[in-house]
Design an enzyme around this catalytic site. Structure first.
Site, PDB file in Angstrom:
ATOM      1  N   ILE A 162      -4.579   7.189  -5.748  1.00  0.00           N
ATOM      2  CA  ILE A 162      -4.989   8.227  -4.803  1.00  0.00           C
ATOM      3  C   ILE A 162      -5.149   7.638  -3.404  1.00  0.00           C
ATOM      4  O   ILE A 162      -6.023   6.807  -3.149  1.00  0.00           O
ATOM      5  CB  ILE A 162      -6.293   8.906  -5.261  1.00  0.00           C
ATOM      6  CG1 ILE A 162      -6.156   9.372  -6.721  1.00  0.00           C
ATOM      7  CG2 ILE A 162      -6.627  10.057  -4.327  1.00  0.00           C
ATOM      8  CD1 ILE A 162      -4.961  10.270  -6.983  1.00  0.00           C
ATOM      9  N   GLU A 370       4.900  10.249  -3.950  1.00  0.00           N
ATOM     10  CA  GLU A 370       5.278  11.674  -3.914  1.00  0.00           C
ATOM     11  C   GLU A 370       6.588  11.908  -4.673  1.00  0.00           C
ATOM     12  O   GLU A 370       7.405  12.761  -4.304  1.00  0.00           O
ATOM     13  CB  GLU A 370       5.339  12.190  -2.478  1.00  0.00           C
ATOM     14  CG  GLU A 370       3.962  12.175  -1.834  1.00  0.00           C
ATOM     15  CD  GLU A 370       3.788  13.200  -0.746  1.00  0.00           C
ATOM     16  OE1 GLU A 370       4.459  14.252  -0.792  1.00  0.00           O
ATOM     17  OE2 GLU A 370       2.954  12.967   0.135  1.00  0.00           O
TER      18      GLU A 370
END
Length: 387
Positions: A162, A370
């Protein structure tokens, strides 16, 4: 090299002015700290302060939520120019968009008015919690759970990789709300706050690049949150997450071309000054061929990113293809250009006294996060086959 600007491809004047303004901030208030940020693996607080002072930290947020309302192309230009100076810092506006995009796409007005203005004012950062240890590319296999308890939800589980974890105040978190439900339609999105009881972050990962942007795990130990923090309908979480990535993959393409531009600019200046065999090495045809290929592929990548940004702004039906293509191509180009830039400096490119080894390390992650570039090719192929 400058951005493309011929005929129909000329950027609007306001976007050109924006580029100049961001570049000035990046060169004067971000670049001087980039090496130290990387060396000490520390959050770029000086750069964050500079971005907030100039309203470049979350430019995508609409004016009605105290933002400046930059369009998707303008947001990409901000990220590109910041990445040219410091890739770690470029993740501040990029991840603010990533974290808030689910709210923008599917959040209630109440949720938007609660969480978007603090980010727009520079009072909070917003991260995105989707990946898990055993659910990277296979997001639908996530194990984090949210169990309804009256008008509250109880979250348990963890998230991995994260970005900006530990410095962000808010987190969009995806969790399974119906373990027996249809795969992919049993996930819901929520906002978790840094002060929620039972919520914690792991130790920072020791990374190859983007060392100034902390990457940590998130842990949820019976974290209770109200239903007023749900983003979108129950069961729509994965759909919202994938729509979010369609938009934000374009910003990773922008980050990639920014890193590549910084590497190319430095290499061009170096070869004009470095002398061997009685002349500048820029005069050797082999060097010129390398520079030409670097610049050519960079301009192609930039046009692809800008085209994808325009589709993001319009929410075009083919955004999934163009977002994946822009991210995939631009990041592959960035890796090649930074590698070639290191080569052009020879031994100097390999040492930390020069910025190119940092740029090469930073570029690598753009091929991974991503959605890996292998996954981007799957996304593109599926879009072609659907058509």
């Amino acid at each position: 090299m400058s951005a493309p600007g011929f005929g129909l491809f000329q950027l609007p004047e306001e976007h050109q002015d924006l580029r100049a303004a961001v570049r000035a901030v990046a060169e004067n208030k971000i670049a001087p700290y980039a090496s130290d940020v990387d060396e000490r693996s520390r959050f770029p607080i000086e750069a964050y302060d500079a971005l907030r002072a100039a309203d470049f930290h979350a430019p995508h947020i609409a004016e009605e939520y105290d933002g400046v309302g930059a369009d998707a192309l303008a947001t990409c230009i901000v990220i590109e120019e910041v990445a040219r100076a410091c890739a770690s810092t470029s993740l501040i506006p990029a991840v603010n968009k990533l974290g808030t995009m689910p709210l923008i796409l599917a959040g209630s007005d109440e949720v938007k008015r609660r969480y978007l203005p603090p980010v727009a004012r520079g009072e909070a950062l917003f991260s995105y919690g989707l990946s898990e240890r055993e659910a990277g590319s296979d997001t639908a296999s996530m194990r984090t759970r949210a169990v309804a308890d009256g008008d509250e939800w109880v979250l348990t589980g963890q998230k991995s990789w994260i970005t900006n974890a530990g410095v962000s105040k808010y987190y969009t978190v995806l969790a399974v709300t119906d373990p027996d439900g249809q795969r992919g339609r049993n996930v819901t999105a929520f906002v978790v706050e840094d002060g929620d009881a039972g919520f914690s972050c792991g130790e920072p990962e020791r990374k190859l690049g983007i060392k100034g942007s902390p990457t940590r795990e998130l842990f949820f130990d019976n974290v209770r949150i109200g239903d007023d923090r749900r983003v979108g309908a129950v069961g729509d979480g994965l759909k919202i997450a994938l729509r979010t990535l369609d938009h934000t993959r374009v910003t990773i393409g922008a980050q990639a071309i920014g890193i590549a531009q910084g590497a190319l600019d430095y290499a061009v200046n170096y070869v004009k000054e470095r002398r061997q065999f009685g002349k500048a090495i820029a005069e050797f045809q082999g060097i010129q061929f390398m520079l030409a290929d670097m610049a050519m592929t960079l301009e192609a990548a930039r046009l692809m990113v800008y085209a994808a940004a325009a589709r993001s702004e319009r929410a075009d039906a083919d955004l999934s293809f163009f977002g994946a293509a822009a991210k995939c191509y631009a990041s592959d180009v960035a890796m090649r250009i930074t590698t070639d830039a290191v080569q052009l400096l020879g031994g100097y490119g390999y040492v930390k006294d020069y910025p190119l080894e940092r740029m090469m390390r930073d570029a690598k992650i753009t091929q991974i996060y991503e959605g890996t570039n292998q996954v981007q090719r799957i996304v593109m192929a599926r879009q072609l086959l659907k058509g």
